[in-house]
Design a protein around this motif. Structure first.
Motif, PDB file in Angstrom:
ATOM      1  N   LEU A 198      12.528   8.959   6.035  1.00  0.00           N
ATOM      2  CA  LEU A 198      12.149  10.222   5.401  1.00  0.00           C
ATOM      3  C   LEU A 198      11.383   9.988   4.105  1.00  0.00           C
ATOM      4  CD1 LEU A 198      15.654  11.751   5.930  1.00  0.00           C
ATOM      5  CD2 LEU A 198      13.584  12.628   7.007  1.00  0.00           C
ATOM      6  N   LYS A 199      11.273   8.719   3.716  1.00  0.00           N
ATOM      7  CA  LYS A 199      10.621   8.355   2.455  1.00  0.00           C
ATOM      8  C   LYS A 199      11.174   9.162   1.286  1.00  0.00           C
ATOM      9  CE  LYS A 199       6.528   7.063   4.948  1.00  0.00           C
ATOM     10  NZ  LYS A 199       5.320   7.578   5.529  1.00  0.00           N
ATOM     11  N   PRO A 200      12.477   9.154   1.135  1.00  0.00           N
ATOM     12  CA  PRO A 200      13.063   9.914   0.032  1.00  0.00           C
ATOM     13  C   PRO A 200      12.818   9.188  -1.284  1.00  0.00           C
ATOM     14  CG  PRO A 200      14.745   8.623   1.095  1.00  0.00           C
ATOM     15  CD  PRO A 200      13.481   8.368   1.862  1.00  0.00           C
ATOM     16  N   GLN A 201      12.891   9.935  -2.352  1.00  0.00           N
ATOM     17  CA  GLN A 201      12.755   9.283  -3.659  1.00  0.00           C
ATOM     18  C   GLN A 201      14.083   8.680  -4.089  1.00  0.00           C
ATOM     19  OE1 GLN A 201      10.297  11.256  -6.513  1.00  0.00           O
ATOM     20  NE2 GLN A 201       9.920  12.928  -5.079  1.00  0.00           N
ATOM     21  N   LEU A 202      15.164   9.207  -3.506  1.00  0.00           N
ATOM     22  CA  LEU A 202      16.493   8.756  -3.899  1.00  0.00           C
ATOM     23  C   LEU A 202      17.340   8.557  -2.646  1.00  0.00           C
ATOM     24  CD1 LEU A 202      18.681   8.368  -6.146  1.00  0.00           C
ATOM     25  CD2 LEU A 202      19.113  10.821  -5.959  1.00  0.00           C
ATOM     26  N   LEU A 203      17.995   7.390  -2.579  1.00  0.00           N
ATOM     27  CA  LEU A 203      18.902   7.123  -1.460  1.00  0.00           C
ATOM     28  C   LEU A 203      20.335   7.301  -1.951  1.00  0.00           C
ATOM     29  CD1 LEU A 203      17.279   3.874  -0.035  1.00  0.00           C
ATOM     30  CD2 LEU A 203      17.460   6.064   1.169  1.00  0.00           C
ATOM     31  N   LEU A 204      21.133   7.997  -1.159  1.00  0.00           N
ATOM     32  CA  LEU A 204      22.537   8.204  -1.511  1.00  0.00           C
ATOM     33  C   LEU A 204      23.404   7.532  -0.461  1.00  0.00           C
ATOM     34  CD1 LEU A 204      22.144  12.033  -2.209  1.00  0.00           C
ATOM     35  CD2 LEU A 204      22.250  10.221  -3.936  1.00  0.00           C
ATOM     36  N   PHE A 205      24.261   6.642  -0.886  1.00  0.00           N
ATOM     37  CA  PHE A 205      25.145   5.942   0.056  1.00  0.00           C
ATOM     38  C   PHE A 205      26.585   6.337  -0.234  1.00  0.00           C
ATOM     39  CE2 PHE A 205      21.424   3.232  -0.281  1.00  0.00           C
ATOM     40  CZ  PHE A 205      21.217   2.783   1.016  1.00  0.00           C
ATOM     41  N   ASP A 206      27.275   6.887   0.751  1.00  0.00           N
ATOM     42  CA  ASP A 206      28.674   7.245   0.554  1.00  0.00           C
ATOM     43  C   ASP A 206      29.577   6.256   1.288  1.00  0.00           C
ATOM     44  OD1 ASP A 206      31.004   8.435  -0.139  1.00  0.00           O
ATOM     45  OD2 ASP A 206      30.719  10.243   1.062  1.00  0.00           O
ATOM     46  N   GLU A 207      30.105   5.314   0.572  1.00  0.00           N
ATOM     47  CA  GLU A 207      30.960   4.264   1.151  1.00  0.00           C
ATOM     48  C   GLU A 207      30.394   3.754   2.472  1.00  0.00           C
ATOM     49  OE1 GLU A 207      35.105   4.568   0.892  1.00  0.00           O
ATOM     50  OE2 GLU A 207      35.093   6.158  -0.619  1.00  0.00           O
ATOM     51  N   PRO A 208      29.194   3.182   2.433  1.00  0.00           N
ATOM     52  CA  PRO A 208      28.504   2.831   3.687  1.00  0.00           C
ATOM     53  C   PRO A 208      29.213   1.744   4.486  1.00  0.00           C
ATOM     54  CG  PRO A 208      27.335   1.914   1.788  1.00  0.00           C
ATOM     55  CD  PRO A 208      28.380   2.842   1.247  1.00  0.00           C
ATOM     56  N   THR A 209      30.150   1.027   3.868  1.00  0.00           N
ATOM     57  CA  THR A 209      30.792  -0.054   4.627  1.00  0.00           C
ATOM     58  C   THR A 209      32.293   0.168   4.812  1.00  0.00           C
ATOM     59  OG1 THR A 209      31.126  -1.329   2.593  1.00  0.00           O
ATOM     60  CG2 THR A 209      29.109  -1.767   3.840  1.00  0.00           C
TER      61      THR A 209
ATOM     62  N   SER B  93       0.846  -1.189   0.000  1.00  0.00           N
ATOM     63  CA  SER B  93       0.000   0.000   0.000  1.00  0.00           C
ATOM     64  C   SER B  93       0.883   1.240   0.000  1.00  0.00           C
ATOM     65  CB  SER B  93      -0.895  -0.007   1.229  1.00  0.00           C
ATOM     66  OG  SER B  93      -0.125   0.260   2.375  1.00  0.00           O
ATOM     67  N   PRO B  94       0.342   2.387  -0.427  1.00  0.00           N
ATOM     68  CA  PRO B  94       1.166   3.590  -0.507  1.00  0.00           C
ATOM     69  C   PRO B  94       1.651   4.066   0.860  1.00  0.00           C
ATOM     70  CG  PRO B  94      -1.116   4.023  -1.225  1.00  0.00           C
ATOM     71  CD  PRO B  94      -0.998   2.570  -0.973  1.00  0.00           C
ATOM     72  N   THR B  95       0.968   3.661   1.944  1.00  0.00           N
ATOM     73  CA  THR B  95       1.403   4.130   3.258  1.00  0.00           C
ATOM     74  C   THR B  95       2.393   3.165   3.899  1.00  0.00           C
ATOM     75  OG1 THR B  95      -0.537   3.086   4.193  1.00  0.00           O
ATOM     76  CG2 THR B  95      -0.679   5.455   3.768  1.00  0.00           C
ATOM     77  N   ASP B  96       2.689   2.068   3.227  1.00  0.00           N
ATOM     78  CA  ASP B  96       3.657   1.117   3.763  1.00  0.00           C
ATOM     79  C   ASP B  96       5.021   1.789   3.873  1.00  0.00           C
ATOM     80  OD1 ASP B  96       5.440  -0.849   4.256  1.00  0.00           O
ATOM     81  OD2 ASP B  96       4.643  -2.263   2.790  1.00  0.00           O
ATOM     82  N   PRO B  97       5.558   1.908   5.116  1.00  0.00           N
ATOM     83  CA  PRO B  97       6.827   2.628   5.266  1.00  0.00           C
ATOM     84  C   PRO B  97       7.989   1.915   4.579  1.00  0.00           C
ATOM     85  CG  PRO B  97       6.215   1.540   7.314  1.00  0.00           C
ATOM     86  CD  PRO B  97       5.052   1.380   6.389  1.00  0.00           C
ATOM     87  N   LEU B  98       7.787   0.645   4.264  1.00  0.00           N
ATOM     88  CA  LEU B  98       8.894  -0.093   3.662  1.00  0.00           C
ATOM     89  C   LEU B  98       8.925   0.079   2.148  1.00  0.00           C
ATOM     90  CD1 LEU B  98       8.454  -3.432   5.643  1.00  0.00           C
ATOM     91  CD2 LEU B  98       9.713  -1.391   6.274  1.00  0.00           C
ATOM     92  N   ALA B  99       7.841   0.576   1.607  1.00  0.00           N
ATOM     93  CA  ALA B  99       7.770   0.662   0.149  1.00  0.00           C
ATOM     94  C   ALA B  99       8.577   1.840  -0.355  1.00  0.00           C
ATOM     95  CB  ALA B  99       6.314   0.805  -0.283  1.00  0.00           C
ATOM     96  N   PRO B 100       9.254   1.654  -1.495  1.00  0.00           N
ATOM     97  CA  PRO B 100      10.000   2.777  -2.071  1.00  0.00           C
ATOM     98  C   PRO B 100       9.062   3.934  -2.376  1.00  0.00           C
ATOM     99  CG  PRO B 100      10.408   0.734  -3.278  1.00  0.00           C
ATOM    100  CD  PRO B 100       9.314   0.449  -2.313  1.00  0.00           C
ATOM    101  N   ALA B 101       9.554   5.158  -2.143  1.00  0.00           N
ATOM    102  CA  ALA B 101       8.714   6.330  -2.375  1.00  0.00           C
ATOM    103  C   ALA B 101       8.537   6.595  -3.866  1.00  0.00           C
ATOM    104  CB  ALA B 101       9.313   7.553  -1.685  1.00  0.00           C
ATOM    105  N   ALA B 102       9.540   6.208  -4.644  1.00  0.00           N
ATOM    106  CA  ALA B 102       9.428   6.396  -6.090  1.00  0.00           C
ATOM    107  C   ALA B 102       9.069   5.055  -6.720  1.00  0.00           C
ATOM    108  CB  ALA B 102      10.748   6.906  -6.668  1.00  0.00           C
ATOM    109  N   THR B 103       8.014   5.024  -7.488  1.00  0.00           N
ATOM    110  CA  THR B 103       7.618   3.773  -8.121  1.00  0.00           C
ATOM    111  C   THR B 103       8.672   3.384  -9.160  1.00  0.00           C
ATOM    112  OG1 THR B 103       5.538   4.963  -8.176  1.00  0.00           O
ATOM    113  CG2 THR B 103       5.488   2.667  -8.861  1.00  0.00           C
TER     114      THR B 103
END
Ligand code: ADP
Ligand code: MG
Lengths: 275, 220
Positions: free
Chosen positions: A175-186, A2-12
């Protein structure tokens, strides 16, 4: 979902263009760090940036997130105005970039004075004005999702590096962003903790989150990336599907870089002495 | 020869002078001084050269001149230009300005001690610089600034005795009056000293409690 599912990507993940950056330049004083970078990200796509230290990868991410103001170029983020950095950029436009994307840092940058759940709901509650109850429920679901449900009331210092970074990811997701940015996360993690973090990122990619990931983890890039960009000296030297770039790089610089990562003990110029 | 009866009889008036004079004077001046100090610290950090110049000048003047002279300028000096201020407000103004100068440097250092990544984390979740400051930076700066600010406060409690010289009825002025009347200078001044010491002991333990509370989120 569903659109309110916090786990769902914000951008289809429908493959339409989410973000298009053209001719991005950035100088620090006399030092031109980005020399005309072009980057296009489609919804649901995973773009991986690789390249030697100092090549400008972090600066690219920070520009996309509005943390850095490029000296020239345009960013067209779907749903907003095209931002042209040739002229001074109004604050509202930079904030709009931040609202659409969220960054996961190399050093997680969790808020040390807040518990895990407080870290996660801070943005939704303070910035997005989500009712606290709802924010807590969504944050709990996200924490559960990355296996940290029982850590919700812990302080960041009580967590392992891998757990801290997973909270950092959840804080961005909340934050339900449309884009996730990872800067050397590991990159800052002990080797045995790298897997649990990459696993989470890989799952998010599989679910259709759109992301730009800076990483040296080539096996992750190979599995998750739709496109790999190799940067060096502030330019994108080569780009393409991971299979093509990793097995058959067309540029000498790319080949040398991959060699150094895959066979760090060998001198690039020496004859190949391995069996 | 020590007059124990006088010591007992003078204890309550002295303590009362402390409770109604010394403590309110110190608390009010410290509170106002902290607000001022935060403003000055932010000006000092600001990239605006005029603002940071003003802040630097103010800090330099406050730290480079004696507190007693600052008090006298305000109470005895200002009337010469037509501004007459009563003893209590004069004392509060002088002490606040003084705390403002010293605490500004403490707060500035504390703000700068918070890693830059915390600002960026605030920005990336969409916070404005103001919200980032109040929600993320100041709470973390508070932890590092409690020990030095406690010292500032303890110094202030003792320094309020200078207000006796501009006719404020605080503990030391009470002591002077009793001493002049009874001629038992040593006894009365030592008694006053003990009460100041008592106040400072209470403050130190308060400081310890506060530090413990603020330390709950750091690894030990
Ligand atoms: N705030 C800054 N001020 C000055 N130089 C910077 C700043 N940030 C980055 N740089 C320089 O820009 C270059 C690229 O940095 P960065 O984007 O962090 O590269 P990478 O992430 O690929 O290692 C480096 O030479 C770095 O020293
Ligand atoms: Mg980097």
């Amino acid at each position: 979902m569903s659109p309110t599912d916090p786990l769902a990507p914000a951008a289809t993940p429908d493959d339409s263009v989410l973000l298009s950056a053209r001719g991005i330049r950035k100088s620090f004083g006399d030092n031109e760090v980005l020399r005309s970078i072009d980057l296009e990200v489609r919804r649901g796509e995973v773009v991986v940036l690789i390249g030697p230290s100092g090549s400008g990868k972090t600066t690219v991410l920070r520009s996309l997130n509005g943390l850095e103001t490029p000296s020239a170029g345009t960013i067209d983020f779907a749903g907003g105005p095209v931002i042209d950095f040739a002229a001074p950029v109004p604050k509202a436009q930079r904030y709009a970039l931040r609202d659409r994307s969220a960054m996961v840092f190399q050093q997680h940058n969790l808020f040390p004075h807040m518990t895990v759940i407080e870290n996660v709901i801070e943005g939704p509650v303070r910035v997005q004005k989500v009712p606290k109850k709802q924010a807590v429920a969504e944050a709990s679901a996200l924490l559960d999702r990355v296996g940290l449900a029982e850590k919700r009331d812990a302080y960041p210092f009580e967590l392992s590096g891998g757990q801290q970074q997973r909270v950092g990811i959840v804080r961005a997701l909340a934050l339900k962003p449309q884009l996730l940015l990872f800067d050397e996360p590991t990159s800052a993690l002990d080797p045995e903790l790298v897997g649990e973090v990459l696993q989470v990122i890989k799952e998010l990619a599989d679910e259709g989150w759109t992301m730009v990931v800076v990483t040296h983890e080539l096996s992750f890039a190979r599995q998750a990336a739709d496109e790999v960009l190799f940067m060096d000296g502030g330019v994108v030297v080569e780009r393409g599907a991971p299979g093509a770039i990793f097995t058959n790089p067309t540029h000498e610089r790319t080949r040398r870089f991959l060699d150094r990562i895959l066979r760090p003990l060998e001198d690039g110029g020496a004859d190949d002495v391995s069996p | 020869m020590t007059d124990w009866q006088l010591a007992l009889d003078s204890f309550w008036p002295l303590l009362w002078g402390g409770i109604t004079g010394t403590i309110p004077l110190a608390v009010a001046s410290f509170a106002l001084g902290l607000v001022l100090a935060l403003g000055v610290a932010l000006m000092r950090i600001s990239r605006n050269r005029v603002l940071s110049g003003i802040a630097r000048f103010y800090i330099s003047v406050i730290r480079g001149t004696p507190l007693l002279v600052q008090l006298f300028v305000i109470f005895y000096g200002m009337p010469s230009i037509g501004i007459t201020i009563d003893p209590w407000p004069s004392a509060i103004i002088a002490f606040s300005l003084n705390v403002g100068g010293y605490a500004a440097e403490v707060i500035r250092a504390a703000i700068l001690s918070v890693p830059k990544g915390q600002w960026e984390a605030g920005y990336t979740i969409g916070m404005s610089p103001g919200t980032t400051l109040t929600r993320l930076i100041l709470p973390q700066a508070a932890r590092v600034s409690v020990p030095p600010l406690s010292n500032t406060f303890i110094s202030l409690v003792k320094d309020t005795s200078l207000a006796s010289l501009i006719l404020v009825t605080e503990m030391f002025r009470v002591a002077q009056e009793i001493a002049a009347f009874s001629r038992e200078f040593l006894l009365i001044y030592i008694e006053a000293a003990l009460i100041y010491w008592l106040f400072c002991l209470v403050l130190s333990s308060g400081q310890n409690l506060l530090e413990k509370r603020l330390d709950r989120y750091v690894a030990h």
